[in-house]
Design an enzyme around this catalytic site. Structure first.
Site, short mmCIF file in Angstrom:
data_model
loop_
_atom_site.label_atom_id
_atom_site.label_comp_id
_atom_site.label_asym_id
_atom_site.label_seq_id
_atom_site.Cartn_x
_atom_site.Cartn_y
_atom_site.Cartn_z
N CYS A 39 0.83 -1.21 0.00
CA CYS A 39 0.00 0.00 0.00
C CYS A 39 0.86 1.26 0.00
O CYS A 39 2.07 1.20 0.20
CB CYS A 39 -0.88 0.06 1.25
SG CYS A 39 -1.93 -1.37 1.55
N ASP A 443 19.78 36.29 -15.04
CA ASP A 443 18.51 36.47 -15.73
C ASP A 443 17.86 37.79 -15.30
O ASP A 443 17.85 38.13 -14.11
CB ASP A 443 17.57 35.30 -15.40
CG ASP A 443 16.22 35.44 -16.05
OD1 ASP A 443 16.12 35.15 -17.25
OD2 ASP A 443 15.26 35.85 -15.36
#
Length: 498
Positions: A39, A443
């Site tokens: 599970c 940037d």
């Protein structure tokens, strides 16, 4: 989070199981010796006694040990392990290539060859790290893809088997029975909400970990879309895909708790690769809690993280395509770069049929661009030379920016291409390679955001960013969001569907 560290912390693992902590889903799998079922840690079923609990690092390892997938929590369908999303070692590179279907196409030996290892070495590494070898991992993936197609489409079972990568119907039936304890027909009869696949389209739901913030993700993809190759239509980001056996198209729409993925492929064997590329483009295998915790430790970033938790890093489905487009985008606006990319696709890209919208072309392959006439490249002379040099390096294999790439070597090889500088390398690392620590410090959007937040610039910002590692690419998303970045916001028509 590290599997071996988690397993070694008994109290932490038991607390995760007792509390049904979904953050551990995909990191570890709980197997129950008394029922032979495995599970998710978050499974709502009654938890077994400690002496009946076993933990595995992958669904494949649990299946290899003889456990069947729980029918209630569907552990095989949980989001992919974040470890393979952000790590760069050989096991992580192997897992990314397996998710692309490389073992199905080239075999385990082909996977090992792509990574530069012998098959025996690779098997030893994967078994040690993941608990299963490449063949078992590919088998588990085929089973998961088969289940998804069985339950969510009306494709004939023979086509499901083919699309999932099985070599025969017999192998398909056997694996489905072994893994899910029922036949493919029984699996389909129990499915709810099955989608009728009309006109050759396949509609799937792509899982992700909460929290999930779609605004910058879809905002960037829509704003940077190259017409003909990509488009924003009806609340969905749509694009063409260059796949191993032919072209395809994908439509990705944000939904409540999942991404709706509508695929058209020329060859059903490409479904696995198409899904992997869509997941990578949307950063769906990320564990949002890890970068959130790291960035929240910075008092300046903490309020931004709290305001919009779960930001993802927008990427490209095709690494070589983005590498070329990053060079095209040097020193020009996002919209202008998209226009240039669309023109190259119209001249050098293969035609694609799209009955659902306006997609017309694949972005040109590196091989096609390597032979392009410089006169047809609408950009300054130096940038033309860089585009051609990079295309030739990609075509010759001297630069690899695909899912199995070594990130450090890719950076080194990119730096050897004339005209490819630090900004371009970091953007490629972030968007194509998927490096969560990529940080384009020069940037313009990063500089504006850092200035707005008074974080400094240049060396000062680089020094400040060391505390954000290895999640600086996620910090970039918050820096961009703090300024008037053109790709911050989800297009208006999509907001109602989220």
């Amino acid at each position: 989070m590290d599997f071996h560290a988690i397993i070694g912390d008994e109290e932490r693992m038991q607390a995760a199981v007792a509390g049904r902590d979904a953050r551990f889903d995909g990191w570890v799998f709980l197997a129950v010796t008394s029922t032979r079922i495995y599970c998710r840690p978050s499974c709502p079923a009654v938890k077994p006694k400690r002496e009946h609990q076993r933990f595995y690092p992958s669904a494949a390892a649990a299946q290899d040990a003889g456990y069947r997938a729980c029918k209630r929590c569907r552990p095989d369908a949980s989001p992919g392990s974040p470890a393979w999303d952000w790590r760069t070692d050989v096991c992580a590179r192997a897992m990314r290539l397996i998710s692309e279907g490389v073992v199905d196409r080239d075999g385990a030996a082909g996977l090992a060859a792509r990574l530069g290892y012998s098959l025996r070495q690779l098997e030893r590494l994967l078994i040690s790290e993941v608990g299963a070898g490449p063949a078992a991992l590919a088998r588990a993936q085929r089973a998961q893809v088969a289940r998804t197609l069985i339950e969510s489409t009306d494709l004939p079972m023979g086509q499901v088997a083919f699309a999932a990568g099985f070599a025969s119907i017999r192998a398909f039936n056997r694996v489905v029975a072994d893994v899910f304890a029922c036949s493919p027909t029984e699996l389909r009869s129990k499915a709810k909400g099955r989608t009728v696949s009309g006109g050759g389209a396949i509609t799937l739901r792509l899982a992700y970990r909460e929290p999930f913030e779609p605004s910058n993700l879809f905002g960037h993809l829509a704003a940077a879309a190259a017409p003909g190759v990509e488009e924003w239509q009806g609340g969905a980001y749509r694009r063409t895909l260059r796949l191993p056996h032919g072209p395809g198209t994908a439509s990705l729409r944000p939904g409540p708790g999942y991404i709706e993925c509508r695929l058209r492929v020329a060859d059903l064997r490409d479904v696995t690769a198409a899904v992997a590329r869509c997941r990578r483009a949307l950063d769906l295998d990320a564990d949002p809690h890890a970068p959130m915790e790291a960035l929240s430790a910075d008092p300046v970033l903490a309020p931004l993280v709290a305001k919009t938790p779960g930001r993802r890093v927008p990427r490209k489905a095709d690494g070589p395509e983005y590498a070329i487009r990053a060079v095209i985008g040097q020193q020009i606006a996002t919209a202008s770069a998209a226009t240039v990319a669309a023109g190259l696709a119209e001249r050098y890209g293969e035609a694609v049929e799209d009955p659902d919208g306006g997609l017309t072309r694949l972005f040109p392959s590196p091989e096609a661009l390597a032979e392009a006439d410089p006169a047809h490249l609408p950009m300054p002379g130096r940038r033309k030379a860089t585009v051609l040099a990079l295309a030739r390096a990609l075509a010759a294999g001297r630069v690899d920016v695909g899912p199995g790439a070594d990130w450090a070597k890719a950076r080194e090889d990119l730096a050897g291409v004339p005209g490819v500088g630090p900004w371009t390398i970091e953007m490629i690392a972030m968007r194509a390679l998927g490096d969560p620590d990529a940080f384009p410090v020069k940037d313009l959007g990063v500089i504006k955001g850092a200035r707005h937040l008074e974080l400094g610039a240049g060396r000062a910002l680089e020094a400040r960013s060391q505390a954000w590692r290895p999640w600086r690419a996620y910090a970039v998303q918050y820096l961009w969001a703090s300024s008037e970045h053109p790709t911050n916001h989800l297009p208006t028509e999509a907001k109602a569907s989220v």
